[in-house]
Design an enzyme around this catalytic site. Sequence first.
Site, PDB file in Angstrom:
ATOM      1  N   GLU A  94      63.114  43.352  23.545  1.00 48.53           N
ATOM      2  CA  GLU A  94      62.907  43.535  24.982  1.00 48.53           C
ATOM      3  C   GLU A  94      63.958  44.414  25.640  1.00 48.53           C
ATOM      4  O   GLU A  94      63.652  45.208  26.548  1.00 48.53           O
ATOM      5  CB  GLU A  94      62.848  42.169  25.679  1.00 48.53           C
ATOM      6  CG  GLU A  94      61.513  41.440  25.519  1.00 48.53           C
ATOM      7  CD  GLU A  94      61.433  40.617  24.249  1.00 48.53           C
ATOM      8  OE1 GLU A  94      60.506  39.804  24.123  1.00 48.53           O
ATOM      9  OE2 GLU A  94      62.311  40.784  23.363  1.00 48.53           O
ATOM     10  N   GLU A 146      59.171  34.601  19.914  1.00 47.80           N
ATOM     11  CA  GLU A 146      59.355  33.435  20.778  1.00 47.80           C
ATOM     12  C   GLU A 146      58.342  32.339  20.467  1.00 47.80           C
ATOM     13  O   GLU A 146      58.661  31.145  20.561  1.00 47.80           O
ATOM     14  CB  GLU A 146      59.287  33.868  22.242  1.00 47.80           C
ATOM     15  CG  GLU A 146      60.500  34.708  22.635  1.00 47.80           C
ATOM     16  CD  GLU A 146      60.404  35.313  24.022  1.00 47.80           C
ATOM     17  OE1 GLU A 146      61.349  35.132  24.798  1.00 47.80           O
ATOM     18  OE2 GLU A 146      59.374  35.963  24.319  1.00 47.80           O
TER      19      GLU A 146
END
Length: 255
Positions: free
Chosen positions: A129, A109
């Site tokens: 995730e 990210e």
Amino acid sequence: MSDLVKIEVVDRVMVISINRPEARNAINFETAVEMAKAFDALDANDDVVIGVLTGAGGTFSSGMDLKAFAKTGQRPLVPGRGLGGLCEKSPEKPLIAAVEGYALAGGCELALACDLIVAANDAKFGLPETKRGLVPSSGGMLRLPQRIPHHIAMEVILTGEMMSAERAYHFGMVNRLAESGKAVEAAQELGAMIAENGPLAVRTAKKIILESKDWRQADMFDLQRPRVAHIFASADAKEGATAFAEKRKPVWQGK
């Protein structure tokens, strides 16, 4: 600047290095705060046009420091700026991610939050995730579908499996591939090309590119016009035209 983040300036390019190689450059709160300070330093330094974000020890970043989170419950989110002081608020100047090794979870990210990405050809990106019952909420779900085809982004996020740098390059997420160990060098070369240009123009171009994503087509030139007026009246614009006519390199003032 603390030892958690290192800064080096070479030829108008600031290299910002996350310096926790023993933790695969995982981001704890203290590191996030120091990263935010580094991005502030990037914008404040008039001798710098562009930044490069990388990680020490052959790994870009493994994302949030889960051990620190388990111990303190504190996430590495800087108020108003998000993960690593970057994911929710970009610096005014362009930022290149130089990725070696792994850019995983929050590390991926962070790379996506940069304006350009240079990666070693053996680097890996991933948003794992979902494998831990979580979701990539620091921009992974928002930015990845903008950078690569919808169904490929779905695959990466929903499976949690890693994506090679070569595949990311194929889909346009990565600007340039470099030999292993040469990502920072390649990013500096790209940064040096940008740093030769008018600094005021570079900052303004980045700002408009980011802001215009939300503009209606019918409004876009009316919205752009006041944001570029200062460029055409600037000393740099006059210098650029004069230098072209005189067949010399321009001497920018950034104003």
